[in-house]
Scaffold this motif. Structure first.
Motif, mmCIF file in Angstrom:
data_model
loop_
_atom_site.group_PDB
_atom_site.id
_atom_site.type_symbol
_atom_site.label_atom_id
_atom_site.label_comp_id
_atom_site.label_asym_id
_atom_site.label_seq_id
_atom_site.Cartn_x
_atom_site.Cartn_y
_atom_site.Cartn_z
ATOM 1 N N UNK A 96 0.828 -1.202 0.000
ATOM 2 C CA UNK A 96 0.000 0.000 0.000
ATOM 3 C C UNK A 96 0.863 1.253 0.000
ATOM 4 N N UNK A 97 2.011 1.206 0.698
ATOM 5 C CA UNK A 97 2.942 2.345 0.629
ATOM 6 C C UNK A 97 3.325 2.633 -0.820
ATOM 7 N N UNK A 98 3.723 1.570 -1.532
ATOM 8 C CA UNK A 98 4.168 1.747 -2.907
ATOM 9 C C UNK A 98 3.063 2.262 -3.817
ATOM 10 N N UNK A 151 6.802 -3.642 -5.460
ATOM 11 C CA UNK A 151 5.748 -4.172 -6.325
ATOM 12 C C UNK A 151 4.564 -3.212 -6.422
ATOM 13 N N UNK A 152 4.168 -2.624 -5.287
ATOM 14 C CA UNK A 152 3.052 -1.692 -5.312
ATOM 15 C C UNK A 152 3.346 -0.495 -6.191
ATOM 16 N N UNK A 153 4.548 0.050 -6.070
ATOM 17 C CA UNK A 153 4.925 1.191 -6.890
ATOM 18 C C UNK A 153 4.982 0.799 -8.363
ATOM 19 N N UNK A 161 2.453 5.194 8.993
ATOM 20 C CA UNK A 161 3.414 5.573 7.953
ATOM 21 C C UNK A 161 2.741 5.728 6.594
ATOM 22 N N UNK A 162 1.653 5.007 6.378
ATOM 23 C CA UNK A 162 0.897 5.141 5.134
ATOM 24 C C UNK A 162 0.154 6.474 5.079
#
Length: 316
Positions: free
Chosen positions: A51-53, A180-182, A303-304
């Motif tokens: 989710x961050x990415x 991977x998310x990014x 952090x998200x």
């Protein structure tokens, strides 16, 4: 007079009255426990870097749009659940002899005899196939990236036999989703994505060292290594270093992305949470170590939040 068979007891570190114990059919319970479905914290810790990415790409304007990002988030949630389960099954197959000698893990399905190794392998393969179905929904670069993570998964269970830093290897493995998310959203990788990946590695060094303190006595007796054994009383200052590096790398990701001051201000709650963890830590209190480890779901979501705020701010 015969009595009905009793359900196998849950492992010691399962949450009390979890949904598996309460609602799952008895034949399914050992398999769900093998996948750690009764302990969702691992799925969260695998999902949150994804989710961050995704959010980072969206905040940079590189994403495909909000609806598609939500679809990708759902795919990552499915993938995190099944691949965390597959990883746990693989870990338990490899570690079955060690787990049988550790109080916290002796009741896991394989060492306790609830599931045979052959059936555990079959279950693992089934979970991997579901994960593959989720993975192939992404672009080709992300598919190759996801397949590359399997090398980290395969090696991880053996690291505790050769190094005091298996937590570092777990960091490489569990935070691959940031890349991977990014990549799923942006179609490639950039320096800010690698900053999030590195931040996640330090985050994992922190929370998994706390987790490892639960087993340090057993680990020392059977010759298994961990950061908890290596650091001992120096764990608290090490956590200051690990969590400070996490925050610094998040700040660097924001600087490289040209984020506003709102982003940096929004990192403060995560910093406060990390300070609370360090203050509350008692390395000789297993229950507290487990509770602090589990609190890292909240840390990851905190952090998200700055990335999401940065993505939403231009729309306000």
């Amino acid at each position: 007079m015969t009595t009905a068979p009793q359900a196998a007891p849950a492992p010691a570190d399962a949450e009390a009255r979890n949904w598996v114990d309460r609602f799952a059919p008895d034949p399914a319970k050992p398999y769900l426990r093998l996948a750690r479905a009764d302990r969702p914290i691992g799925t969260w810790l695998l999902l949150i870097p994804c989710l961050w990415g995704l959010a980072l790409a969206g905040a940079q304007g590189a994403g495909p749009g909000a609806l598609m990002l939500l679809y990708y988030a759902a795919l990552f949630a499915l993938g995190a659940f099944v691949m965390r389960g597959a990883g746990c099954a693989y870990n338990d197959i490899v570690d079955r002899d060690i787990d049988a000698r550790v109080a916290r893990t002796a009741l896991r399905p394989i060492p306790s005899g609830q599931i045979s190794v052959r059936r555990a392998w079959a279950f693992l393969v089934g979970l991997c196939l579901i994960g593959l179905l989720a993975l192939v929904q992404f672009n080709r670069f992300t598919i190759y990236l996801g397949l590359g993570s399997l090398a980290f998964v395969a090696i991880y269970p053996f690291t505790k036999r050769v190094t005091y830093w298996p937590q570092l290897w777990l960091g490489f493995t569990f935070n691959w989703g940031a890349l991977m998310g990014y990549a799923a959203a942006a179609g490639g990788l950039g320096a800010p994505a690698f900053c999030l990946y590195a931040a996640g590695i330090f985050w994992t060094l922190g929370y998994d060292t706390i987790y490892a303190h639960q087993d340090k006595e057993d680990d020392a007796l059977i010759g298994v290594k961990s950061a908890a054994l290596r650091l001992g009383p120096a764990t608290r200052p090490a956590l200051v270093l690990f969590y400070s590096a996490t925050l610094a790398l998040f700040a660097l990701a924001g600087a490289l992305s040209g984020f506003s001051l709102l982003y940096y201000a929004a990192l403060a709650p995560a910093a406060a949470h990390f300070a609370w963890q360090i203050h509350r830590l008692d390395i000789d209190d297993r229950a507290r170590c487990l509770a602090l480890f589990r609190s890292n779901r909240n840390a990851g979501l905190l952090l998200l939040a700055p990335i999401l705020l940065e993505a939403i701010a231009p729309m306000a």
